[in-house]
Every structure is written in structure tokens, then in C-alpha cells.
Write a protein that holds these residues in place. Sequence first.
Motif, PDB file in Angstrom:
ATOM      1  N   LEU A  76       0.827  -1.201   0.000  1.00 22.56           N
ATOM      2  CA  LEU A  76       0.000   0.000   0.000  1.00 22.56           C
ATOM      3  C   LEU A  76       0.871   1.264   0.000  1.00 22.56           C
ATOM      4  CD1 LEU A  76      -2.847   1.030   0.071  1.00 22.56           C
ATOM      5  CD2 LEU A  76      -2.959   0.572   2.517  1.00 22.56           C
ATOM      6  N   LEU A  77       1.933   1.259   0.796  1.00 27.34           N
ATOM      7  CA  LEU A  77       2.814   2.434   0.819  1.00 27.34           C
ATOM      8  C   LEU A  77       3.473   2.640  -0.541  1.00 27.34           C
ATOM      9  CD1 LEU A  77       4.542   2.093   4.329  1.00 27.34           C
ATOM     10  CD2 LEU A  77       2.839   3.796   3.627  1.00 27.34           C
ATOM     11  N   GLY A  78       3.852   1.531  -1.175  1.00 27.62           N
ATOM     12  CA  GLY A  78       4.468   1.614  -2.504  1.00 27.62           C
ATOM     13  C   GLY A  78       3.485   2.174  -3.518  1.00 27.62           C
ATOM     14  N   PHE A  79       2.264   1.681  -3.446  1.00 21.87           N
ATOM     15  CA  PHE A  79       1.200   2.101  -4.362  1.00 21.87           C
ATOM     16  C   PHE A  79       0.954   3.606  -4.228  1.00 21.87           C
ATOM     17  CE2 PHE A  79      -3.302   2.260  -5.676  1.00 21.87           C
ATOM     18  CZ  PHE A  79      -3.303   1.404  -6.767  1.00 21.87           C
ATOM     19  N   PRO A  85      -2.072  10.583  -0.957  1.00 25.92           N
ATOM     20  CA  PRO A  85      -2.158  10.006   0.391  1.00 25.92           C
ATOM     21  C   PRO A  85      -2.985   8.711   0.381  1.00 25.92           C
ATOM     22  CG  PRO A  85      -3.579  11.927   0.192  1.00 25.92           C
ATOM     23  CD  PRO A  85      -2.829  11.824  -1.100  1.00 25.92           C
ATOM     24  N   VAL A  86      -2.704   7.864   1.344  1.00 24.64           N
ATOM     25  CA  VAL A  86      -3.434   6.590   1.416  1.00 24.64           C
ATOM     26  C   VAL A  86      -4.868   6.827   1.889  1.00 24.64           C
ATOM     27  CG1 VAL A  86      -3.528   4.371   2.607  1.00 24.64           C
ATOM     28  CG2 VAL A  86      -1.334   5.291   1.880  1.00 24.64           C
ATOM     29  N   THR A  87      -5.832   6.322   1.130  1.00 25.70           N
ATOM     30  CA  THR A  87      -7.235   6.402   1.555  1.00 25.70           C
ATOM     31  C   THR A  87      -7.817   5.001   1.587  1.00 25.70           C
ATOM     32  OG1 THR A  87      -7.979   6.529  -0.707  1.00 25.70           O
ATOM     33  CG2 THR A  87      -7.584   8.640   0.407  1.00 25.70           C
ATOM     34  N   LEU A  88      -9.008   4.905   2.134  1.00 20.55           N
ATOM     35  CA  LEU A  88      -9.665   3.594   2.189  1.00 20.55           C
ATOM     36  C   LEU A  88      -9.899   3.048   0.777  1.00 20.55           C
ATOM     37  CD1 LEU A  88     -10.892   1.383   3.889  1.00 20.55           C
ATOM     38  CD2 LEU A  88     -13.046   2.624   3.877  1.00 20.55           C
ATOM     39  N   GLU A  89     -10.347   3.929  -0.123  1.00 16.19           N
ATOM     40  CA  GLU A  89     -10.614   3.486  -1.501  1.00 16.19           C
ATOM     41  C   GLU A  89      -9.335   2.952  -2.131  1.00 16.19           C
ATOM     42  OE1 GLU A  89     -12.133   6.161  -0.158  1.00 16.19           O
ATOM     43  OE2 GLU A  89     -13.890   4.818  -0.132  1.00 16.19           O
ATOM     44  N   MET A  90      -8.247   3.703  -1.889  1.00 21.89           N
ATOM     45  CA  MET A  90      -6.973   3.259  -2.455  1.00 21.89           C
ATOM     46  C   MET A  90      -6.584   1.889  -1.876  1.00 21.89           C
ATOM     47  SD  MET A  90      -3.236   4.917  -2.030  1.00 21.89           S
ATOM     48  CE  MET A  90      -3.406   6.372  -3.020  1.00 21.89           C
ATOM     49  N   ALA A  91      -6.773   1.730  -0.551  1.00 21.16           N
ATOM     50  CA  ALA A  91      -6.412   0.460   0.088  1.00 21.16           C
ATOM     51  C   ALA A  91      -7.210  -0.684  -0.545  1.00 21.16           C
ATOM     52  CB  ALA A  91      -6.685   0.538   1.584  1.00 21.16           C
TER      53      ALA A  91
END
Length: 452
Positions: free
Chosen positions: A328-331, A338-344
Motif C-alpha cells: 500500500l505504501l508503494g502504491f 495520500p493513502v485512503t480507504l478506496e486506495m487500500a
Amino acid sequence: MSDYKFLWDKVIEVIRLSTSKSIFQSFFSVVHPLSFDNNKYIIQVDSPLVADWLKQKYSKKIEALLSDQTGEKIKLVVKVKSEPQKIETLSVSELEKENSRLFPPQKKKVSISSNLNPNFTFNNFIVGGSNQMAHAAAFASGQNPGHVYNPLFIYGGVGLGKTHLMQAIGNANLIHHKDINVHYISCERFINQFIEGIQNNSLTKFRNLYRENTDVLLIDDIQFLSNKEAMQEEFFHTFDSLLNAGKQIVMTCDKSPNELENIEERLVNRFEWGMVVDIQSPNFETRVAIINKKLEHFGKCFDDDVCYYLANKVRNDVRKIEGAIIKLLGFASVQNKPVTLEMAKECLRDYIVSPAVTLESIQKTVADFFNIRINELCSSKRSRNISHPRQIAMFFCRTLTNSSLNEIAQSFGGKDHTTVLYACRKIDNERMENELVNQEIITLNKRIVENS
Ligand code: ADP
Ligand code: MG
């Protein structure tokens, strides 16, 4: 019944209701109330480990309960019955003396490499209900090797922190006792060294290393001793000679001693001599704490919803939790967002594996898909209409479960682990060159997860 005992019964009743059965059994059923005087309540236990644990985790709570009952401020004192108590109360110089008695410097004939990974420490190990006892026992061995629990046998499923805890013991030993030789080795490597020793006529060197020059032996994944009689014999003698010399032995295993098969009984008996502790899958809160600890290591943090999503989806294997965080951090870094729920959800859609995926469920889904029988899938037939599905099934067993190559090979009618490795490489190549195979993989991946 005297008052102080009556008072203790009241306290224990409350504790019984608020702790798990196993914690209660292990820590509270062994407590003896001793006296109550001058607002000081004294209890006694047999082991320094239990005393430490009670002091660390429960003294505040017990004091509060005692105060509730009496209406006065009470101080709890935990005493240890047997002699190891003196270790806890030693001054620095006494401790040094004790150390040099236990580990005389002149005994360190050869300095050996510890093989330890310095990142595995107690500091970055999250403690929760699932690993509390294992942590407490490991911590005690980290402070005083060879003293409290010897041998220490830690067992549990894949990715739950056995190797981490074992190496944390070694790392702590090296900090507290500069002159000792700590030696970490996987059981597989240990076996290979033994075989090399036989082949090269250098068994004496092997024996010297493990019997004479090791003060703390950390041996990982001891289940690999199964079915290796000569190795078991060798280990038996290594084990006895280390224990007789007061050296610490720590073992990890994927099952408890009494579930081990094809290991000599006298050896299994010895595994149970000291302390046997298990690690279970972490609960939700512990998983969240582990995620936050890992993020701290990367200097990052996630919103709670992302954290909870991860903690809910990846349950049984901390290694997989780590993998998900890194992915996830790489993505997020590639996308520069920034990391969001949708992105996760998007990033981990294919990563997240239902915990119920088993070797059997994969074999069934793959056999149904190719319209063949499971016993054909597990046979040694080489025609492509059977061997191709078999290789695909092996590929999924490797990528979707935590089973070892050996376990997978066994589940396909007792094959060799190299067959599984070969199958995984072949399918990896085929899916890149052949779109049809790639589509089969995508469809099957979905079905396996849905069917599990
Ligand atoms: P095992 O030997 O049981 O298969 P490991 O000790 O290799 O598992 O753990 C897998 C990964 O998960 C390691 O990177 C380890 O640091 C991490 N891990 C497991 N349990 C915890 C925990 N309670 N706190 C922090 N990290 C953990
Ligand atoms: Mg391990």
C-alpha cells in the motif's frame, strides 16, 4: 477463613470475570495470599516470571480492587517462593558476578557468529492476549538465559512472531551478557551442517560448536527433525550437554510437542521439561497495534478506517499484514497521493486472501474447473490435461496459502518439494507467454477465494 484470604477471594472473583481462562489458569491460580498488614498486601508465587508478569500487568488493577474492598489505599507486594528471587534483587556488581559464574569468560573459546537479525527485538514486538505468555517467557529468558525457563518451547502458526520472539531473546542476551555466545540457527540449516559434518569427517567441529561453544542455542522450526533419526540422536546429545551445563535452549515449532510426529519420545519429553508456550493469531486490537508499530517504523501513519480495513482483512498472519502495508505504501508513493480507504481497497483487492483458503479447497476448485477428479490431480499422470491443472493447483497452493513447499508436495500424493517449485516457475512463465493460461489463472483466483 482469615480476613486476608477472604479479601483475596473477592479480588480474584473480579479478575476471573475479566481475563481469559488460560491467563487466569496460568497466572492467578498459582498465587498464594500471604498476609495483609499496614496497608501492604503480600502475595506469593513460585516463579519470577509469573511475579514479573503480575507486577507489570496487574499490580495496579489488584491494588485498585483491594482498595475498593477495604476503602483504603493498599500496596501490593509480590514475592517469589523459590531461590531464583535473588536474581531479581541483585545489585549491579552482584549481577556481574552472577554472570561471570554462569558464563565464565575463559569458557568462550571461540567467538561464533550469532546469526541474529538486530531488527527482531522486544521493543518492536506488540504484546496482546494471543502472545502474552510467550512474550513473558521469552522476555525472562532474554534477561537471564539458562535460568528461568529452560528449555523454552514456543509454538504456533506461520507468521505469528515465533522467529521474532526467539531472536529478540538472543538480541537481549547479547545486550545483558557481553561475553556469551548466542547462536541462532534454523533447524533445516542445523540438519544440513550435520550432514556436511558426516560427509567431510568434521563432526567434531560441529559438536564443538554446539556443545562447547554455545551458551544460548536458538533453534528455529524444530518440526523439521521429524523422520530424521540420526539427527534426532545427535540433537538429543547436544540438548543434554547444553542443559547439563546450564545453557539456555529455545526452540520454535509449528505444533505443540505432543502433536509432533516421528520424533523420538525421549526427545519430545525433553522439549516439555521447561516451559511450553503457544502463540495464537492476534485479535483485532493487537492487529491494529501491530499495523501502527510497523507504520511507525516507516515514519508513516494511516487513517483509522484504513487501519481497521487492513486489520479486518488480513487476520492470521502478521507477515501478510506487513506485506499489505508495504504494498500500500508503494502504491501510494507511485501515485503520489495520500493513502485512503478506496486506495487500500483497490490496491489490496487481489492481495487479500480469505483465511479459509486451504490446500483441499484449491484442489477441489481447480479439479472442478478442468473437469477432472481430485485423485487424478494428485496422481503422477503426465499427460497435459492432468499435469497442467496440477501445476496450476500447486501454483495457487503456493501463492494463496501459508503452507510450506513440503506440505504442498505431500498433499499432491506425496510428491517432492522440487516438483512444486518447478510447477510454480512453469506457470509463472506460461501466464506471461500465453494469454489463455493467464485468463485461467484470473478466473480460478476469483473462484478459489469465493469458494473458500
Ligand atoms: P513465524 O516465525 O511465527 O512464522 P515471524 O517471527 O517470522 O513469524 O514473524 C513474521 C513477521 O511478523 C516478522 O516480520 C515479525 O516482525 C512480525 N510480527 C509477528 N508478530 C509480531 C508482533 N506481535 N509484533 C510485531 N511484529 C510481529
Ligand atoms: Mg519462523
